[in-house]
Design an enzyme around this catalytic site. Structure first.
Site, PDB file in Angstrom:
ATOM      1  N   ASP A  91     -16.384   3.316 -18.730  1.00 40.59           N
ATOM      2  CA  ASP A  91     -17.608   3.688 -18.013  1.00 40.59           C
ATOM      3  C   ASP A  91     -17.741   5.213 -17.945  1.00 40.59           C
ATOM      4  O   ASP A  91     -18.744   5.743 -17.441  1.00 40.59           O
ATOM      5  CB  ASP A  91     -17.694   3.031 -16.633  1.00 40.59           C
ATOM      6  CG  ASP A  91     -16.564   3.421 -15.705  1.00 40.59           C
ATOM      7  OD1 ASP A  91     -15.625   4.112 -16.162  1.00 40.59           O
ATOM      8  OD2 ASP A  91     -16.605   3.035 -14.521  1.00 40.59           O
ATOM      9  N   SER A  92     -16.744   5.923 -18.496  1.00 39.84           N
ATOM     10  CA  SER A  92     -16.903   7.376 -18.670  1.00 39.84           C
ATOM     11  C   SER A  92     -18.111   7.677 -19.547  1.00 39.84           C
ATOM     12  O   SER A  92     -18.594   8.803 -19.567  1.00 39.84           O
ATOM     13  CB  SER A  92     -15.637   7.987 -19.289  1.00 39.84           C
ATOM     14  OG  SER A  92     -15.257   7.285 -20.453  1.00 39.84           O
ATOM     15  N   ASP A 130     -15.220  -1.725 -19.902  1.00 45.29           N
ATOM     16  CA  ASP A 130     -15.126  -1.400 -18.477  1.00 45.29           C
ATOM     17  C   ASP A 130     -16.198  -2.147 -17.699  1.00 45.29           C
ATOM     18  O   ASP A 130     -17.359  -2.163 -18.100  1.00 45.29           O
ATOM     19  CB  ASP A 130     -15.381   0.107 -18.298  1.00 45.29           C
ATOM     20  CG  ASP A 130     -14.216   0.819 -17.649  1.00 45.29           C
ATOM     21  OD1 ASP A 130     -13.402   0.150 -16.992  1.00 45.29           O
ATOM     22  OD2 ASP A 130     -14.126   2.044 -17.830  1.00 45.29           O
ATOM     23  N   LYS A 160     -12.082  -4.369 -18.040  1.00 43.12           N
ATOM     24  CA  LYS A 160     -11.220  -3.534 -17.197  1.00 43.12           C
ATOM     25  C   LYS A 160     -11.844  -3.374 -15.815  1.00 43.12           C
ATOM     26  O   LYS A 160     -13.059  -3.212 -15.701  1.00 43.12           O
ATOM     27  CB  LYS A 160     -11.010  -2.159 -17.844  1.00 43.12           C
ATOM     28  CG  LYS A 160     -10.190  -1.198 -16.976  1.00 43.12           C
ATOM     29  CD  LYS A 160      -9.603  -0.058 -17.776  1.00 43.12           C
ATOM     30  CE  LYS A 160     -10.512   1.122 -17.983  1.00 43.12           C
ATOM     31  NZ  LYS A 160     -11.005   1.743 -16.726  1.00 43.12           N
ATOM     32  N   GLU A 162     -11.081  -1.472 -11.880  1.00 40.36           N
ATOM     33  CA  GLU A 162     -10.287  -0.493 -11.143  1.00 40.36           C
ATOM     34  C   GLU A 162      -9.789  -1.090  -9.825  1.00 40.36           C
ATOM     35  O   GLU A 162     -10.500  -1.881  -9.189  1.00 40.36           O
ATOM     36  CB  GLU A 162     -11.132   0.758 -10.862  1.00 40.36           C
ATOM     37  CG  GLU A 162     -11.508   1.504 -12.129  1.00 40.36           C
ATOM     38  CD  GLU A 162     -12.293   2.783 -11.873  1.00 40.36           C
ATOM     39  OE1 GLU A 162     -12.454   3.180 -10.692  1.00 40.36           O
ATOM     40  OE2 GLU A 162     -12.747   3.383 -12.860  1.00 40.36           O
ATOM     41  N   GLU A 229      -3.927   6.375 -14.236  1.00 40.23           N
ATOM     42  CA  GLU A 229      -4.668   7.636 -14.390  1.00 40.23           C
ATOM     43  C   GLU A 229      -4.314   8.631 -13.288  1.00 40.23           C
ATOM     44  O   GLU A 229      -4.256   8.270 -12.097  1.00 40.23           O
ATOM     45  CB  GLU A 229      -6.184   7.359 -14.362  1.00 40.23           C
ATOM     46  CG  GLU A 229      -7.006   8.633 -14.476  1.00 40.23           C
ATOM     47  CD  GLU A 229      -8.478   8.414 -14.806  1.00 40.23           C
ATOM     48  OE1 GLU A 229      -8.896   7.258 -15.013  1.00 40.23           O
ATOM     49  OE2 GLU A 229      -9.197   9.423 -14.867  1.00 40.23           O
TER      50      GLU A 229
HETATM   51  O1  KIV Z   1     -13.853   5.127 -18.400  1.00 43.15           O
HETATM   52  C1  KIV Z   1     -12.867   5.519 -19.042  1.00 43.15           C
HETATM   53  O2  KIV Z   1     -12.981   6.212 -20.055  1.00 43.15           O
HETATM   54  C2  KIV Z   1     -11.550   5.128 -18.547  1.00 43.15           C
HETATM   55  C3  KIV Z   1     -10.342   5.717 -19.203  1.00 43.15           C
HETATM   56  C4  KIV Z   1     -10.233   7.139 -18.891  1.00 43.15           C
HETATM   57  C5  KIV Z   1      -9.107   4.972 -18.858  1.00 43.15           C
HETATM   58  O3  KIV Z   1     -11.461   4.381 -17.637  1.00 43.15           O
END
Ligand code: KIV
Length: 333
Positions: A91-92, A130, A160, A162, A229
């Site tokens: 989600d980055s 994510d 994924k 969190e 992280e």
């Molecule tokens: O969103 C992302 O890119 C991440 C990674 C940094 C693990 O969660």
């Protein structure tokens, strides 16, 4: 003795009826009894497919796991063809691709748009998507439904989420729905407002204890891997030894089972000062800027395109056109 069926697009290894051993996906093809089929491998294609079993095996063999984020077809192809184990649609992308301030506002639909593009570019890497903020924190039913969308509509092989201990129940329910889940603890960007900024986590004894509890809860819930992280190297090393699940670090030191970087950090496309843990392996910003400026200058000076970069009429059409133009000129006189 093993028998190989050859009259179908798949090579199905058939076990003798007496054998009790069965592994792998089981589907009825080419006349083999359903219960006897142990493996379906497309003929002629070497199998390099990375699965969650592959990354577990890598941990056991102490072979480092590689992961990069990928957000579109082009980056997905580059990451996959370089042999990276995991392509993570993080989600980055809210920041790197969409220019948002943080990850909080990106939606399931926006994420899905990118997951589908990455799916089209990835062949061998494990594709993890994510789950964005708000898509799994409210109601476990929503979490399962949203996770299933990433699998059905996006082609993700795992999702994924969190959070550690407090997320273990919902993670278990999603796994029960046959969807592998990657955990993510430590500096969890979706908790930026609770953390009061992007700060390294796990620096006090209490915080270390909580992180260990989080990691163990995820391990017991059966996650496919745990992203660590922004935590001290020493804490990441302890967690990595403690859990059977592979750990993948970002800003968590070299002792994790694998490492992940954000693709845009790797190639300098993030427009800001990089975090301490980022190593820039290339300068795509410089390369792209150079190309864009050169194009601009060539257009301004009529150097682009040149004749070799232009299409031309066939000789006969050119001759006929010239005749027509001459006649028109003659008529105008
Ligand atoms: O969103 C992302 O890119 C991440 C990674 C940094 C693990 O969660």
């Amino acid at each position: 003795m093993l028998e190989l069926s050859t009259n179908a697009p798949f090579a199905a290894i058939i076990l003798p009826a007496s054998s009790k051993t069965r592994t792998g996906s089981i589907r009825p093809v080419c006349g083999g009894a359903l219960e006897d089929i142990v493996s379906l491998t497309p003929i002629g294609e070497p199998r390099h497919k990375i699965t969650i079993a592959t990354i577990r095996e890598k941990k056991l063999r102490r072979e480092p796991i590689t992961c990069l984020t990928a957000y579109d077809y082009a980056t997905a192809r580059l990451v996959d063809e370089a042999g990276i184990d995991i392509a993570l649609v993080g989600d980055s992308l809210a920041m790197t691709m969409l220019g948002y301030e943080n990850t909080l506002s990106v939606t399931v639909d926006e994420m899905l748009h990118h997951v589908r593009a990455v799916r089209r570019g990835v062949k061998d890497a494990l594709l993890i998507a994510d789950m964005p903020y708000g898509s799994y924190q409210v109601d476990p039913k929503d979490a399962i439904q949203n996770a299933a969308r990433f699998v059905k509509e996006g082609g993700a092989e795992a999702v994924k989420m969190e959070g550690g201990e407090k997320r273990a129940d919902v993670i278990r329910r999603v796994i029960d729905a046959e969807i592998p889940v990657a955990g993510h603890i430590g500096l969890t960007p979706q908790s930026v407002n609770i953390m009061g900024g992007y700060k390294v986590q796990g620096k006090t004894l209490n915080a270390i204890e909580q992180l260990m509890r989080d990691a163990v809860a995820l391990d017991r819930a059966g996650v496919a891997c745990i992203y660590l992280e922004g935590i001290p190297r020493e804490v990441a090393a302890m967690i990595t030894v403690e859990v059977e699940t592979p750990t993948i670090g970002i800003g968590a030191g070299p002792d994790c089972d694998g490492q992940v970087l954000v693709f845009h950090d790797l190639v300098n496309l993030t427009f800001g000062h990089p975090a301490k843990f980022v190593r820039r392996y290339g300068d795509a910003a410089a390369l792209i800027t150079q190309a864009v400026l050169a194009f601009k200058a060539d257009v301004a000076s009529h150097q682009f395109p040149n004749d070799a970069e232009s299409y031309h009429l066939p000789k006969e059409t050119q001759a006929a056109l010239e005749t027509v133009l001459l006649r028109k000129q003659a008529l105008r006189r």
